[in-house]
Design an enzyme around this catalytic site. Structure first.
Site, PDB file in Angstrom:
ATOM      1  N   ASN A 177     -10.364   0.677   8.052  1.00 52.97           N
ATOM      2  CA  ASN A 177     -10.064   2.071   8.387  1.00 52.97           C
ATOM      3  C   ASN A 177      -9.623   2.796   7.131  1.00 52.97           C
ATOM      4  O   ASN A 177      -8.955   2.216   6.264  1.00 52.97           O
ATOM      5  CB  ASN A 177      -8.954   2.179   9.434  1.00 52.97           C
ATOM      6  CG  ASN A 177      -8.806   3.607   9.926  1.00 52.97           C
ATOM      7  OD1 ASN A 177      -9.686   4.124  10.602  1.00 52.97           O
ATOM      8  ND2 ASN A 177      -7.722   4.284   9.542  1.00 52.97           N
ATOM      9  N   TYR A 181      -3.054  10.069   5.638  1.00 45.98           N
ATOM     10  CA  TYR A 181      -1.683  10.155   6.139  1.00 45.98           C
ATOM     11  C   TYR A 181      -0.785  10.531   4.962  1.00 45.98           C
ATOM     12  O   TYR A 181      -0.911   9.939   3.886  1.00 45.98           O
ATOM     13  CB  TYR A 181      -1.212   8.813   6.705  1.00 45.98           C
ATOM     14  CG  TYR A 181      -2.216   8.073   7.558  1.00 45.98           C
ATOM     15  CD1 TYR A 181      -2.718   8.642   8.726  1.00 45.98           C
ATOM     16  CD2 TYR A 181      -2.662   6.808   7.194  1.00 45.98           C
ATOM     17  CE1 TYR A 181      -3.645   7.953   9.502  1.00 45.98           C
ATOM     18  CE2 TYR A 181      -3.575   6.110   7.964  1.00 45.98           C
ATOM     19  CZ  TYR A 181      -4.072   6.693   9.118  1.00 45.98           C
ATOM     20  OH  TYR A 181      -4.979   6.006   9.878  1.00 45.98           O
ATOM     21  N   ARG A 182       0.133  11.445   5.178  1.00 38.57           N
ATOM     22  CA  ARG A 182       1.031  11.806   4.077  1.00 38.57           C
ATOM     23  C   ARG A 182       1.925  10.610   3.748  1.00 38.57           C
ATOM     24  O   ARG A 182       2.244   9.786   4.615  1.00 38.57           O
ATOM     25  CB  ARG A 182       1.883  13.003   4.464  1.00 38.57           C
ATOM     26  CG  ARG A 182       2.930  12.646   5.493  1.00 38.57           C
ATOM     27  CD  ARG A 182       3.948  13.767   5.646  1.00 38.57           C
ATOM     28  NE  ARG A 182       5.058  13.366   6.451  1.00 38.57           N
ATOM     29  CZ  ARG A 182       5.352  13.878   7.645  1.00 38.57           C
ATOM     30  NH1 ARG A 182       4.579  14.818   8.163  1.00 38.57           N
ATOM     31  NH2 ARG A 182       6.404  13.458   8.303  1.00 38.57           N
ATOM     32  N   TRP A 195       1.861   7.033   9.024  1.00 44.09           N
ATOM     33  CA  TRP A 195       0.742   6.984   9.984  1.00 44.09           C
ATOM     34  C   TRP A 195       1.353   7.116  11.353  1.00 44.09           C
ATOM     35  O   TRP A 195       2.250   6.376  11.749  1.00 44.09           O
ATOM     36  CB  TRP A 195      -0.114   5.737   9.829  1.00 44.09           C
ATOM     37  CG  TRP A 195       0.567   4.424   9.675  1.00 44.09           C
ATOM     38  CD1 TRP A 195       1.647   3.956  10.366  1.00 44.09           C
ATOM     39  CD2 TRP A 195       0.207   3.397   8.745  1.00 44.09           C
ATOM     40  NE1 TRP A 195       1.976   2.708   9.940  1.00 44.09           N
ATOM     41  CE2 TRP A 195       1.107   2.331   8.951  1.00 44.09           C
ATOM     42  CE3 TRP A 195      -0.796   3.256   7.783  1.00 44.09           C
ATOM     43  CZ2 TRP A 195       1.040   1.153   8.216  1.00 44.09           C
ATOM     44  CZ3 TRP A 195      -0.851   2.078   7.051  1.00 44.09           C
ATOM     45  CH2 TRP A 195       0.058   1.059   7.275  1.00 44.09           C
ATOM     46  N   GLU A 241     -14.933   4.538   7.886  1.00 37.55           N
ATOM     47  CA  GLU A 241     -15.067   5.881   7.294  1.00 37.55           C
ATOM     48  C   GLU A 241     -15.995   5.883   6.082  1.00 37.55           C
ATOM     49  O   GLU A 241     -16.663   6.886   5.818  1.00 37.55           O
ATOM     50  CB  GLU A 241     -13.694   6.436   6.891  1.00 37.55           C
ATOM     51  CG  GLU A 241     -12.888   7.051   8.023  1.00 37.55           C
ATOM     52  CD  GLU A 241     -12.223   6.033   8.932  1.00 37.55           C
ATOM     53  OE1 GLU A 241     -12.332   4.819   8.666  1.00 37.55           O
ATOM     54  OE2 GLU A 241     -11.599   6.453   9.926  1.00 37.55           O
ATOM     55  N   ASP A 291       5.569  20.751   7.629  1.00 32.60           N
ATOM     56  CA  ASP A 291       4.310  20.224   8.149  1.00 32.60           C
ATOM     57  C   ASP A 291       3.281  21.298   8.475  1.00 32.60           C
ATOM     58  O   ASP A 291       3.548  22.485   8.370  1.00 32.60           O
ATOM     59  CB  ASP A 291       4.596  19.370   9.387  1.00 32.60           C
ATOM     60  CG  ASP A 291       3.821  18.076   9.336  1.00 32.60           C
ATOM     61  OD1 ASP A 291       2.615  18.128   9.075  1.00 32.60           O
ATOM     62  OD2 ASP A 291       4.438  17.022   9.556  1.00 32.60           O
TER      63      ASP A 291
HETATM   64  C1  LIG Z   1      -3.862  17.176   4.847  1.00 34.73           C
HETATM   65  C2  LIG Z   1      -3.743  16.260   6.027  1.00 34.73           C
HETATM   66  C3  LIG Z   1      -2.577  15.529   6.216  1.00 34.73           C
HETATM   67  C4  LIG Z   1      -2.450  14.666   7.295  1.00 34.73           C
HETATM   68  N1  LIG Z   1      -1.299  13.952   7.452  1.00 34.73           N
HETATM   69  C5  LIG Z   1      -1.210  13.045   8.441  1.00 34.73           C
HETATM   70  C6  LIG Z   1      -0.058  12.215   8.558  1.00 34.73           C
HETATM   71  O1  LIG Z   1       0.886  12.319   7.781  1.00 34.73           O
HETATM   72  N2  LIG Z   1      -0.017  11.295   9.544  1.00 34.73           N
HETATM   73  C7  LIG Z   1      -1.051  11.140  10.439  1.00 34.73           C
HETATM   74  O2  LIG Z   1      -0.981  10.260  11.293  1.00 34.73           O
HETATM   75  N3  LIG Z   1      -2.144  11.953  10.375  1.00 34.73           N
HETATM   76  C8  LIG Z   1      -2.243  12.875   9.393  1.00 34.73           C
HETATM   77  N4  LIG Z   1      -3.343  13.675   9.298  1.00 34.73           N
HETATM   78  C9  LIG Z   1      -4.395  13.594  10.342  1.00 34.73           C
HETATM   79  C10 LIG Z   1      -5.259  12.384  10.144  1.00 34.73           C
HETATM   80  O3  LIG Z   1      -5.811  12.354   8.859  1.00 34.73           O
HETATM   81  C11 LIG Z   1      -6.385  12.377  11.166  1.00 34.73           C
HETATM   82  O4  LIG Z   1      -5.832  12.328  12.468  1.00 34.73           O
HETATM   83  C12 LIG Z   1      -7.354  11.229  10.987  1.00 34.73           C
HETATM   84  O5  LIG Z   1      -8.315  11.264  12.018  1.00 34.73           O
HETATM   85  C13 LIG Z   1      -6.637   9.911  11.018  1.00 34.73           C
HETATM   86  O6  LIG Z   1      -7.541   8.863  10.795  1.00 34.73           O
HETATM   87  P1  LIG Z   1      -7.593   7.617  11.765  1.00 34.73           P
HETATM   88  O7  LIG Z   1      -8.159   8.131  13.061  1.00 34.73           O
HETATM   89  O8  LIG Z   1      -8.512   6.686  11.057  1.00 34.73           O
HETATM   90  O9  LIG Z   1      -6.227   7.082  11.907  1.00 34.73           O
HETATM   91  C14 LIG Z   1      -3.500  14.543   8.224  1.00 34.73           C
HETATM   92  C15 LIG Z   1      -4.668  15.284   8.033  1.00 34.73           C
HETATM   93  C16 LIG Z   1      -4.802  16.135   6.955  1.00 34.73           C
HETATM   94  C17 LIG Z   1      -6.072  16.905   6.779  1.00 34.73           C
END
Ligand SMILES: Cc1cc2nc3c(=O)[nH]c(=O)nc-3n(C[C@H](O)[C@H](O)[C@H](O)COP(=O)(O)O)c2cc1C
Length: 492
Positions: A177, A181-182, A195, A241, A291
């Site tokens: 995956n 995530y920040r 996450w 991805e 956020d």
């Molecule tokens: C700039 C940005 C910051 C993000 N920060 C977070 C975060 O801190 N934690 C989180 O869980 N998702 C965050 N997201 C959303 C995830 O990237 C998004 O839900 C993504 O689908 C997660 O991938 P996954 O489905 O493989 O877990 C962020 C998205 C963007 C565009």
């Protein structure tokens, strides 16, 4: 030709006249945010920015430039994915989904090139030293303090990495995956990983913790723009991805073995932080963080990642974004997802004509959906269907309208919806999972949702009054006024 890395993407943005280089020294503490925020709020999302001399308060400036707002407009998002219009990607996906194996050998053979196109997409391992490992720093030599990691907002808990691709692996299936995530930098060799519980990285971590196994994690900064976007896309856990990025690029993503774990990392990344999470270790406080809701998310407990190595290019660029009151750069990343995923949504909900998540709704707070209504109660079928799909399950308010409403224009969608509803009759409440960032739900990540059936009501739905037509001028009058328009002297 697909763009292979961040510098190629920045070069292409520059060539399009859409990059502003900031050569003056600017502090990574708040100043980059204030400048970027003003730019991102300009119509269309503003230009991309390259801060060439980021400085930090601790006197240690950095010679690593910080790139912001690279994805922050419709045209740059299209450039990142190598298309003219984002809908082209959706159309390609529709075509693949529509593959029906034809009768007859010749017709079957004619399909082969299309299927071969799919086979080209898997990520490919590079041989030799990859660009992302031109410099290798290991163990105690690692000091995250030497990187220009911005402190975004005054109330933030610390500096934040905001545009990473976090690479993990499912311990059972081995599926990779990559999630965006920040990440809060908490020490020279430690970071806190935000996450959220509904995300795939968190699921991998729970699975590793159950097995009491140390979890390798790699944090990629940079790489090809399609991969960076893909990390933000809500793909099902079974889809890698990097495979999806390969499909978008029409070229495989190139990967290299990490130095201190057996994960694969993007060979073209600017910087890679390699490390691990020890599930036996207590969680650490992460946040607060200004956020994308436009509010601070409160500090909470998240896993700590120990950094075992930093690998990078000889002259890396630090990719960064800011989030805050919308609209911001993330609106454009989300907008790409909205367009690309429409055909996938239609697979399970074929009556969906279009949908849109306006910036003010920060994705999960408001979803407009237009449908081709064919039977009574269909609006409820669609809202229930949406609440049953992936991250759509987090949607707080879903407004369903008829197919003649342009949901991409929120003013039009609200205008029609508010005219069409009898609130008590047409609003439905349900419960379910709520986004981690929602500060209003009755409990953390659990609460209520509202669906609005703003479609025209039918007799079979118990509506026995006449339903009026929209006001539209007849074409003959319009034509006559068009012809006399200039004579009227209204427009100067
Ligand atoms: C700039 C940005 C910051 C993000 N920060 C977070 C975060 O801190 N934690 C989180 O869980 N998702 C965050 N997201 C959303 C995830 O990237 C998004 O839900 C993504 O689908 C997660 O991938 P996954 O489905 O493989 O877990 C962020 C998205 C963007 C565009």
């Amino acid at each position: 030709m697909a763009l292979d890395n961040l510098r190629a993407f920045i070069g292409a943005i520059d060539a399009a006249g859409d990059l502003r280089r900031v050569s003056r020294a600017v502090s990574t503490r708040l100043e980059i945010t204030e400048i970027s925020d003003r730019v991102m709020k300009s119509p269309g999302g503003g230009p991309a920015l390259l801060f060439e001399r980021p400085t930090s308060d601790g006197a240690r400036g950095s010679n690593i430039p910080v790139a912001v707002n690279l994805f922050g407009s419709a045209s740059r998002m299209a450039l990142a994915l190598g298309v003219q219009r984002l809908d082209e990607v959706g159309e390609r996906i529709s075509e693949l989904l529509n593959i029906k194996v034809p009768e007859g050998l010749l017709a079957k053979l004619a399909m082969l090139p299309r299927l071969a196109e799919l086979a080209k997409f898997p990520p490919r391992s590079v041989s030799g030293r990859p660009a992302c490992q031109e410099i290798v720093i290991r163990g105690d030599e690692v000091d995250l303090g030497r990187f220009p990691v911005p402190v975004c907002w005054p109330g933030d808990g610390g500096p934040y990495i905001t545009l990473p691709g976090v690479i993990t692996r499912d311990p059972v299936t081995g599926t990779r995956n990559v999630g965006m995530y920040r990440i809060q930098v908490t020490g020279p060799r430690t970071v806190a990983m935000h996450w959220q519980r509904h995300k795939v990285g968190a699921a991998h971590w729970r699975a590793m913790a159950e097995r009491r196994e140390t979890m390798p994690v790699a944090i990629a900064l940079g790489g090809d723009p399609a991969s960076i976007y893909a990390a933000s896309a809500p793909l099902p856990p079974s889809i890698d991805e990097f495979l999806f990025a390969g499909f978008l690029r029409k070229e495989p993503v190139r990967l290299a073995k990490a130095i201190t774990s057996d994960l694969d990392v993007p060979a073209e990344a600017e910087i890679v932080l390699e490390g691990y999470v020890d599930p036996a270790e207590p969680l650490v406080m992460e946040g607060p963080f200004g956020d994308h809701t436009g509010f601070y998310s409160l500090a909470d407990l998240y896993p700590q990642v120990h950094i075992t190595a930093v690998t990078m290019r000889a002259e890396p660029i630090w990719p960064h974004t800011i989030v805050g009151r919308p609209p911001m750069e993330d609106f454009w990343l989300g907008n790409a997802t909205e367009r690309i995923f429409l055909p996938l949504l239609k697979l399970t909900l074929p009556e969906v004509v279009d949908y849109h998540m306006p910036a003010e709704g920060i994705f999960h707070n408001l979803v407009f959906v237009s449908i081709d209504k064919q039977y009574p109660g269909q609006a409820y079928k669609v809202m229930n269907g949406l609440w049953g799909q992936g991250l759509m399950s987090l949607a707080k308010l879903i407004v369903v309208v008829d197919k003649d409403v342009n949901v991409r224009d929120p003013q039009e969608a609200w205008w029609v919806a508010l005219n069409n509803i009898d609130p008590e009759r047409d609003a439905r409440f349900t419960r379910g999972p709520i986004d981690v960032l929602d500060h209003s739900s009755r409990a953390f990540t659990y609460g209520s949702k509202m669906g609005l059936d703003a479609t025209r009501k039918w007799k079979e739905e118990g509506f026995d009054r006449a339903w009026p037509d929209r006001i539209v001028m007849d074409t003959e009058t319009k034509r006559r006024v068009d012809a006399m328009w200039r004579e009227l002297g209204i427009e100067r």
